[in-house]
Design an enzyme around this catalytic site. Structure first.
Site, PDB file in Angstrom:
ATOM      1  N   SER A  14    -126.793   4.299  58.781  1.00 49.17           N
ATOM      2  CA  SER A  14    -126.335   3.810  57.472  1.00 49.17           C
ATOM      3  C   SER A  14    -127.430   3.878  56.407  1.00 49.17           C
ATOM      4  O   SER A  14    -128.564   3.451  56.623  1.00 49.17           O
ATOM      5  CB  SER A  14    -125.824   2.369  57.579  1.00 49.17           C
ATOM      6  OG  SER A  14    -125.501   1.903  56.285  1.00 49.17           O
ATOM      7  N   SER A  16    -126.953   2.326  53.517  1.00 50.19           N
ATOM      8  CA  SER A  16    -126.705   1.176  52.625  1.00 50.19           C
ATOM      9  C   SER A  16    -127.946   0.325  52.374  1.00 50.19           C
ATOM     10  O   SER A  16    -128.177  -0.087  51.225  1.00 50.19           O
ATOM     11  CB  SER A  16    -125.569   0.309  53.169  1.00 50.19           C
ATOM     12  OG  SER A  16    -124.370   1.025  53.094  1.00 50.19           O
ATOM     13  N   THR A  61    -118.416  -1.109  57.745  1.00 52.42           N
ATOM     14  CA  THR A  61    -118.092   0.303  57.906  1.00 52.42           C
ATOM     15  C   THR A  61    -117.392   0.511  59.244  1.00 52.42           C
ATOM     16  O   THR A  61    -117.032  -0.457  59.924  1.00 52.42           O
ATOM     17  CB  THR A  61    -119.373   1.164  57.708  1.00 52.42           C
ATOM     18  OG1 THR A  61    -118.994   2.532  57.717  1.00 52.42           O
ATOM     19  CG2 THR A  61    -120.433   0.906  58.771  1.00 52.42           C
ATOM     20  N   LYS A  65    -113.270  -1.863  59.232  1.00 50.10           N
ATOM     21  CA  LYS A  65    -112.775  -2.156  57.883  1.00 50.10           C
ATOM     22  C   LYS A  65    -111.415  -2.870  57.890  1.00 50.10           C
ATOM     23  O   LYS A  65    -111.140  -3.684  57.015  1.00 50.10           O
ATOM     24  CB  LYS A  65    -112.690  -0.872  57.053  1.00 50.10           C
ATOM     25  CG  LYS A  65    -114.060  -0.318  56.649  1.00 50.10           C
ATOM     26  CD  LYS A  65    -113.911   0.865  55.720  1.00 50.10           C
ATOM     27  CE  LYS A  65    -115.252   1.465  55.381  1.00 50.10           C
ATOM     28  NZ  LYS A  65    -115.164   2.589  54.450  1.00 50.10           N
ATOM     29  N   ASP A 101    -114.450   1.548  47.908  1.00 54.81           N
ATOM     30  CA  ASP A 101    -114.534   2.999  48.174  1.00 54.81           C
ATOM     31  C   ASP A 101    -113.866   3.818  47.061  1.00 54.81           C
ATOM     32  O   ASP A 101    -114.409   4.824  46.603  1.00 54.81           O
ATOM     33  CB  ASP A 101    -113.868   3.350  49.511  1.00 54.81           C
ATOM     34  CG  ASP A 101    -114.777   3.052  50.699  1.00 54.81           C
ATOM     35  OD1 ASP A 101    -116.004   2.933  50.511  1.00 54.81           O
ATOM     36  OD2 ASP A 101    -114.245   2.929  51.823  1.00 54.81           O
ATOM     37  N   ALA A 127    -105.702  10.487  56.103  1.00 52.03           N
ATOM     38  CA  ALA A 127    -105.075   9.210  55.730  1.00 52.03           C
ATOM     39  C   ALA A 127    -105.703   8.082  56.537  1.00 52.03           C
ATOM     40  O   ALA A 127    -105.033   7.118  56.914  1.00 52.03           O
ATOM     41  CB  ALA A 127    -103.561   9.270  55.961  1.00 52.03           C
ATOM     42  N   GLY A 128    -106.995   8.205  56.808  1.00 47.27           N
ATOM     43  CA  GLY A 128    -107.722   7.138  57.497  1.00 47.27           C
ATOM     44  C   GLY A 128    -108.172   6.082  56.488  1.00 47.27           C
ATOM     45  O   GLY A 128    -107.690   6.052  55.346  1.00 47.27           O
ATOM     46  N   MET A 216    -115.810  13.697  51.444  1.00 46.10           N
ATOM     47  CA  MET A 216    -116.359  12.329  51.479  1.00 46.10           C
ATOM     48  C   MET A 216    -117.582  12.221  52.386  1.00 46.10           C
ATOM     49  O   MET A 216    -118.337  11.266  52.282  1.00 46.10           O
ATOM     50  CB  MET A 216    -115.284  11.328  51.902  1.00 46.10           C
ATOM     51  CG  MET A 216    -114.182  11.181  50.871  1.00 46.10           C
ATOM     52  SD  MET A 216    -113.130   9.783  51.249  1.00 46.10           S
ATOM     53  CE  MET A 216    -111.659  10.217  50.324  1.00 46.10           C
ATOM     54  N   GLY A 240    -120.113  13.559  49.640  1.00 43.00           N
ATOM     55  CA  GLY A 240    -119.787  12.137  49.550  1.00 43.00           C
ATOM     56  C   GLY A 240    -120.944  11.231  49.150  1.00 43.00           C
ATOM     57  O   GLY A 240    -120.771  10.011  49.102  1.00 43.00           O
TER      58      GLY A 240
HETATM   59  P1  NDP Z   1    -111.011   7.145  59.978  1.00 51.48           P
HETATM   60  O1  NDP Z   1    -111.474   7.229  61.386  1.00 51.48           O
HETATM   61  O2  NDP Z   1    -110.270   5.934  59.511  1.00 51.48           O
HETATM   62  O3  NDP Z   1    -110.075   8.407  59.642  1.00 51.48           O
HETATM   63  C1  NDP Z   1    -110.443   9.697  60.020  1.00 51.48           C
HETATM   64  C2  NDP Z   1    -109.499  10.680  59.355  1.00 51.48           C
HETATM   65  O4  NDP Z   1    -109.931  12.002  59.681  1.00 51.48           O
HETATM   66  C3  NDP Z   1    -108.064  10.573  59.836  1.00 51.48           C
HETATM   67  O5  NDP Z   1    -107.208  10.910  58.774  1.00 51.48           O
HETATM   68  C4  NDP Z   1    -108.023  11.627  60.952  1.00 51.48           C
HETATM   69  O6  NDP Z   1    -106.728  12.102  61.220  1.00 51.48           O
HETATM   70  C5  NDP Z   1    -108.854  12.708  60.317  1.00 51.48           C
HETATM   71  N1  NDP Z   1    -109.423  13.671  61.247  1.00 51.48           N
HETATM   72  C6  NDP Z   1    -110.441  13.465  62.117  1.00 51.48           C
HETATM   73  N2  NDP Z   1    -110.739  14.608  62.771  1.00 51.48           N
HETATM   74  C7  NDP Z   1    -109.912  15.562  62.270  1.00 51.48           C
HETATM   75  C8  NDP Z   1    -109.734  16.946  62.535  1.00 51.48           C
HETATM   76  N3  NDP Z   1    -110.472  17.593  63.446  1.00 51.48           N
HETATM   77  N4  NDP Z   1    -108.790  17.608  61.843  1.00 51.48           N
HETATM   78  C9  NDP Z   1    -108.031  16.973  60.918  1.00 51.48           C
HETATM   79  N5  NDP Z   1    -108.134  15.657  60.632  1.00 51.48           N
HETATM   80  C10 NDP Z   1    -109.074  14.966  61.300  1.00 51.48           C
HETATM   81  O7  NDP Z   1    -112.297   7.382  59.084  1.00 51.48           O
HETATM   82  P2  NDP Z   1    -112.476   7.017  57.537  1.00 51.48           P
HETATM   83  O8  NDP Z   1    -111.235   7.357  56.831  1.00 51.48           O
HETATM   84  O9  NDP Z   1    -113.028   5.666  57.378  1.00 51.48           O
HETATM   85  O10 NDP Z   1    -113.639   8.038  57.129  1.00 51.48           O
HETATM   86  C11 NDP Z   1    -113.361   9.409  56.930  1.00 51.48           C
HETATM   87  C12 NDP Z   1    -114.629  10.098  56.519  1.00 51.48           C
HETATM   88  O11 NDP Z   1    -115.045   9.637  55.249  1.00 51.48           O
HETATM   89  C13 NDP Z   1    -115.760   9.778  57.492  1.00 51.48           C
HETATM   90  O12 NDP Z   1    -116.376  10.983  57.839  1.00 51.48           O
HETATM   91  C14 NDP Z   1    -116.692   8.864  56.720  1.00 51.48           C
HETATM   92  O13 NDP Z   1    -118.034   9.093  57.048  1.00 51.48           O
HETATM   93  C15 NDP Z   1    -116.412   9.246  55.284  1.00 51.48           C
HETATM   94  N6  NDP Z   1    -116.580   8.136  54.350  1.00 51.48           N
HETATM   95  C16 NDP Z   1    -117.409   8.317  53.280  1.00 51.48           C
HETATM   96  C17 NDP Z   1    -117.589   7.310  52.370  1.00 51.48           C
HETATM   97  C18 NDP Z   1    -118.493   7.542  51.212  1.00 51.48           C
HETATM   98  O14 NDP Z   1    -118.794   6.579  50.489  1.00 51.48           O
HETATM   99  N7  NDP Z   1    -118.923   8.752  50.966  1.00 51.48           N
HETATM  100  C19 NDP Z   1    -116.933   6.003  52.497  1.00 51.48           C
HETATM  101  C20 NDP Z   1    -116.065   5.926  53.642  1.00 51.48           C
HETATM  102  C21 NDP Z   1    -115.936   6.956  54.536  1.00 51.48           C
HETATM  103  P3  NDP Z   1    -105.771  11.349  62.296  1.00 51.48           P
HETATM  104  O15 NDP Z   1    -105.214  10.157  61.578  1.00 51.48           O
HETATM  105  O16 NDP Z   1    -104.761  12.347  62.627  1.00 51.48           O
HETATM  106  O17 NDP Z   1    -106.659  10.972  63.465  1.00 51.48           O
END
Ligand code: NDP
Length: 274
Positions: A14, A16, A61, A65, A101, A127-128, A216, A240
């Site tokens: 991190s 942060s 994080t 969350k 975010d 859509a995470g 991101m 990001g």
């Molecule tokens: P989550 O674990 O909640 O979600 C992950 C997402 O990525 C889901 O939509 C998942 O799909 C998708 N995914 C993972 N692997 C693949 C793949 N091989 N092909 C297609 N889709 C994939 O994580 P977050 O949403 O919290 O974070 C997402 C990214 O954003 C992370 O890498 C994190 O580091 C970054 N981030 C950056 C921030 C910034 O300030 N810059 C802040 C927060 C996050 P599925 O639902 O199908 O599993």
């Protein structure tokens, strides 16, 4: 001296602490900000410990969350819509929650990159938690259209349904896409695919020439997506890091009542990023 932390698992990576310490130096505020590794099955116990030790607030994080929102007694509307929180604070024994975010993403695009979102067509991949946190503030910027694609399509559909009223309020055409298709002015990668070195299969023609792209993630993890963006003729290719610094500035403002100047801190973080 007020104490703050970022809680996650893993947490060693991190940035942060460095960001919040740089903000504090800039504004002459004394604080301590540390990384806290919470056991995967004991986020609640970690929060209780920090409260007992007198911490004033924490960032949250992966993967906590959603838990962070659940443990808060009060939550901002945007955190409730996102279904997740990345910023917590203690008011006596009560915990408040927010999600910064999306504010960070919007500020990086509109202010740092100078690219107004109003009237544009935006595609969000993923859509995470991160995409969920960004959707509300993105809709409030009044784009013409926002489409969301996710590998597991039910999550994109649920996210869209939760934000339907907000989209209507801001006159945004909001939809979930079963397949990655269409033409957009901006493509935002909110998936963690790049962390595993994976490139998403993105078609040609998805991005209007001269459009904006943002991953991101940052560092080498952003390379597969940003290489695609370059091949598509994207005018702006953002990683990001800007969003990370801007979301931290929003959290800092919630805790300290002052918003730092992010430009020098972003430059400092950029110099330290491989
Ligand atoms: P989550 O674990 O909640 O979600 C992950 C997402 O990525 C889901 O939509 C998942 O799909 C998708 N995914 C993972 N692997 C693949 C793949 N091989 N092909 C297609 N889709 C994939 O994580 P977050 O949403 O919290 O974070 C997402 C990214 O954003 C992370 O890498 C994190 O580091 C970054 N981030 C950056 C921030 C910034 O300030 N810059 C802040 C927060 C996050 P599925 O639902 O199908 O599993």
């Amino acid at each position: 001296m007020k104490r703050f932390a970022v809680i996650g698992n893993p947490i060693a990576h991190s940035r942060s602490p460095a960001i919040h310490e740089a903000f504090a130096v800039q504004l002459g505020i004394e604080l301590q900000y540390e990384r806290v590794l919470a056991p995967l099955n004991d986020f609640a116990g970690t929060l209780q410990r920090l409260q007992a030790e007198g911490f004033a607030g924490c960032n949250v994080t992966l993967p906590f969350k959603v838990d962070a929102l659940a443990y808060a007694q009060q939550a901002s509307e945007r955190a409730q819509l996102a279904g997740a929180a990345n910023t917590l604070g203690w008011a006596g024994t009560s915990i408040w929650a927010d999600n910064t975010d999306g504010l960070g993403l919007r500020r990086d695009i509109e202010h740092n990159a100078g690219w107004p979102i109003a009237g544009r067509r935006v595609l969000i991949l993923g859509a995470g938690g991160a995409s969920a946190g960004c959707l509300g503030p993105l809709l409030e910027a009044r784009p013409a259209r926002v489409a969301i694609w996710n590998r597991s399509s039910d999550k994109a559909v649920a996210l869209v349904e939760r934000h339907r009223a907000l989209a209507t309020q801001h006159q945004v055409d909001l939809s979930a896409l079963p397949l990655i298709a269409g033409e957009f002015d901006a493509v935002i990668n909110g998936t963690s695919a790049g962390l595993g070195g994976q490139a998403l299969a993105l078609p040609n023609g998805l991005l209007q020439a001269g459009g904006l792209t943002l991953d991101m993630v940052y560092g080498t993890a952003a390379e597969p997506f940003l290489q695609w963006a370059q091949a598509q003729g994207a005018a702006l290719r953002l990683d990001g890091l800007g969003m990370l610094v801007e979301q931290a500035a929003e959290a800092f403002a919630l805790w300290h009542g002052q918003r730092p100047d992010t430009a020098p801190v972003l430059a400092q973080m950029r110099r330290a990023t491989p």
